[in-house]
Design a protein around this motif. Structure first.
Motif, PDB file in Angstrom:
ATOM      1  N   VAL A  42       0.850  -1.193   0.000  1.00 12.56           N
ATOM      2  CA  VAL A  42       0.000   0.000   0.000  1.00 12.56           C
ATOM      3  C   VAL A  42       0.887   1.246   0.000  1.00 12.56           C
ATOM      4  N   PHE A  43       0.486   2.248  -0.785  1.00 12.91           N
ATOM      5  CA  PHE A  43       1.210   3.519  -0.827  1.00 12.91           C
ATOM      6  C   PHE A  43       0.377   4.606  -0.157  1.00 12.91           C
ATOM      7  N   PHE A  44       1.016   5.361   0.735  1.00 13.03           N
ATOM      8  CA  PHE A  44       0.371   6.507   1.393  1.00 13.03           C
ATOM      9  C   PHE A  44       1.093   7.777   0.990  1.00 13.03           C
ATOM     10  N   GLY A  45       0.379   8.723   0.397  1.00 14.39           N
ATOM     11  CA  GLY A  45       0.977  10.009   0.064  1.00 14.39           C
ATOM     12  C   GLY A  45       1.181  10.861   1.307  1.00 14.39           C
ATOM     13  N   SER A  46       1.877  11.958   1.120  1.00  9.49           N
ATOM     14  CA  SER A  46       2.215  12.883   2.206  1.00  9.49           C
ATOM     15  C   SER A  46       0.993  13.262   3.046  1.00  9.49           C
ATOM     16  N   GLY A  47       1.104  13.080   4.347  1.00  8.79           N
ATOM     17  CA  GLY A  47       0.073  13.559   5.251  1.00  8.79           C
ATOM     18  C   GLY A  47      -1.217  12.766   5.244  1.00  8.79           C
ATOM     19  N   ALA A  48      -1.250  11.626   4.581  1.00  9.87           N
ATOM     20  CA  ALA A  48      -2.452  10.782   4.649  1.00  9.87           C
ATOM     21  C   ALA A  48      -2.631  10.279   6.080  1.00  9.87           C
ATOM     22  N   ARG A  49      -3.893  10.098   6.482  1.00  8.02           N
ATOM     23  CA  ARG A  49      -4.125   9.561   7.834  1.00  8.02           C
ATOM     24  C   ARG A  49      -5.306   8.598   7.806  1.00  8.02           C
ATOM     25  N   GLY A  92      -2.766  13.854   1.947  1.00  3.23           N
ATOM     26  CA  GLY A  92      -3.735  14.619   2.703  1.00  3.23           C
ATOM     27  C   GLY A  92      -5.070  13.931   2.921  1.00  3.23           C
ATOM     28  N   SER A  93      -5.222  12.717   2.454  1.00  3.81           N
ATOM     29  CA  SER A  93      -6.502  12.013   2.606  1.00  3.81           C
ATOM     30  C   SER A  93      -6.724  11.588   4.058  1.00  3.81           C
ATOM     31  N   VAL A  94      -7.997  11.551   4.436  1.00  5.79           N
ATOM     32  CA  VAL A  94      -8.364  11.067   5.768  1.00  5.79           C
ATOM     33  C   VAL A  94      -9.269   9.849   5.558  1.00  5.79           C
ATOM     34  N   VAL A  95      -8.767   8.673   5.828  1.00  3.29           N
ATOM     35  CA  VAL A  95      -9.485   7.431   5.564  1.00  3.29           C
ATOM     36  C   VAL A  95     -10.334   7.095   6.785  1.00  3.29           C
ATOM     37  N   VAL A  96     -11.650   7.039   6.581  1.00  6.28           N
ATOM     38  CA  VAL A  96     -12.561   6.860   7.715  1.00  6.28           C
ATOM     39  C   VAL A  96     -13.272   5.503   7.715  1.00  6.28           C
ATOM     40  N   ARG A  97     -13.183   4.780   6.598  1.00  7.27           N
ATOM     41  CA  ARG A  97     -13.784   3.432   6.587  1.00  7.27           C
ATOM     42  C   ARG A  97     -12.927   2.494   5.735  1.00  7.27           C
ATOM     43  N   ALA A  98     -13.269   1.220   5.758  1.00  5.29           N
ATOM     44  CA  ALA A  98     -12.431   0.204   5.117  1.00  5.29           C
ATOM     45  C   ALA A  98     -12.203   0.507   3.638  1.00  5.29           C
ATOM     46  N   VAL A  99     -11.021   0.224   3.165  1.00  9.75           N
ATOM     47  CA  VAL A  99     -10.629   0.452   1.771  1.00  9.75           C
ATOM     48  C   VAL A  99     -10.375  -0.902   1.121  1.00  9.75           C
ATOM     49  N   PRO A 100     -11.051  -1.196  -0.007  1.00  9.78           N
ATOM     50  CA  PRO A 100     -10.834  -2.506  -0.638  1.00  9.78           C
ATOM     51  C   PRO A 100      -9.467  -2.586  -1.338  1.00  9.78           C
TER      52      PRO A 100
END
Lengths: 208, 208, 208
Positions: free
Chosen positions: B163-170, B186-194
């Motif tokens: 998995v790749f996370f860009g700068s500041g992803a949470r 800069g993304s804010v992941v709030v639920r499951a990601v397939p």
């Protein structure tokens, strides 16, 4: 040689133990155990610290306490109960945090590794400032607040008591936030937030 | 005295060289060169390290390898190819990172300066954790993942492989992320990601 | 023993004093005072440093100057005025910052605690890089820019002169930003920004 007691046995207690035990050891101090409803929380992790009983059954003595529960409401309620019974809370400032000599830090406040308190800032009693989070210059944070990781309170921000900030939340200069508000992860707060408001998004708007 | 070899000669290789060469030197160890398609990448920067040939031509020996390519797919593929030929990857943890004694770190994982691994976290083999990024308590990060700077994986997050996370992803507490997903800056992941999903924005939604 | 003079007496001057005084003291150096319109700013904080007069009245001598005003326009204008009169500005790199040996840092640039400059990056004269902010590999930041806290300029970003970045702003790899732009707190810049543009939000769009 001073014995400290952790309040709570969950994840934050495990983190606090690791952050501060080496530093306490430099002066011969240590954590001697933790208080929680049961001893199961830490037992599940090989029990790095002995369970000393339930929080409500604890009679404080001269051993300083360290709050290890993230929720601001619980921090305030349990903190008051233990203080009322004569307990006192240790100020715990990690040696990889940067704390201004001109910052005021309340009793029982905790600064994690890589936390930052700027000049003329005030951090209230029992506040928790986690990794990479900052209390900016001339900013004030009320009692029992919890800043998750990577939170930025910029210059002159005024935060009430028992406010929770999710990961990466930030507040623009001089903005005021009322008691018991909750600021969602990644939110950018650009104007005053009333007490008890739940805020999220960028710019932050009210969810409830 | 152990000689290490960098896999890749681009920007990450230059950063890795600077992060870890002084620390390796404390035990008499060093980087002796890098593998890449050509020797041009580092030559353009005055060749701080000798080029040792192409990755696919390398016959691993007892010299530990250090992955210096950011893309998770390439990390996994090249890592497997070199491991299959008998190579082994060094665990590189910067002395300005903070790593819990209760964290499990896979072979070949890299923690940059100011990276953080909390209690009971697991970081998979060949994962890259960059500056100011955190693997939270009880969180797990799969093999060959790449966290860019200022990424926050909070408590109990479960991340698959590559998995790749860009700068500041949470990522919010306890959320699961499938293999080969890509999380935008800069993304804010709030639920499951397939698996394989490309996510962006706050709260994160699916781009593809 | 070198005497340094701070330009400005506000909040940033107080922070600079605390960040760098202990480090300067290691070589017998110190801040001897500050220049500002009046001596009131620091007097309100118990005057940790003497007021030496107004900036426009200052005749530079061999004492190095340290810019302590955040606004990029003021940094550039006052910096030029003082340099024209023969003043020179000190480079101030905090010992808890991480600065690549392969980074070029202009005269008068300041790196706060926990700031980061990667390999082959360029930071222009009089630029200010605050806590937890990063200038990525091969990135360039022009003269008199100000990066607030937790800003991430990723690999290859090109920033003009006098650009202001609010808290937590970030710029995707390789993106260019024109002179005098202002990037709002928490913004994620995904494409080129023209000179003087005011940008905000995620992805960043133009406000004016």
């Amino acid at each position: 040689m001073t014995d400290h007691i952790l309040i709570g046995g969950g994840a934050l207690a495990r983190e606090m133990l690791e952050w501060f035990a080496p530093q306490l050891a430099l002066s011969g101090d240590r954590f001697v155990g933790y208080l929680d409803d049961t001893g199961e929380a830490m037992a599940a992790f090989g029990a790095p610290l002995p369970w000393l009983g339930a929080i409500q059954d604890h009679t404080p003595d001269d051993r300083p306490l360290a709050m290890a529960i993230a929720d601001p409401g619980a921090r305030a309620t349990l903190g008051a109960a233990l203080t009322d019974r004569g307990g006192r809370f240790a100020r715990l400032l990690h040696d990889r945090a940067w704390i201004s000599a001109g910052a005021r830090i309340g009793e029982g406040a905790v600064f994690a590794p890589f936390a930052y308190a700027a000049n003329a800032s005030t951090t209230g009693e029992l506040a928790q400032i986690n990794t990479f989070s900052a209390v900016g210059h001339d900013a004030s944070v009320g009692a029992a607040c919890c800043l998750s990781s990577q939170v930025d309170l910029t210059g002159g921000v005024k935060v009430g008591d028992r406010v929770f900030f999710g990961s990466g939340a930030r507040v623009l200069p001089g903005v005021e936030i009322g008691d018991d508000a909750r600021i969602g992860a990644g939110s950018v707060v650009v104007r005053a937030v009333p007490p008890r408001a739940v805020m999220y998004a960028q710019p932050a708007r009210r969810l409830s």
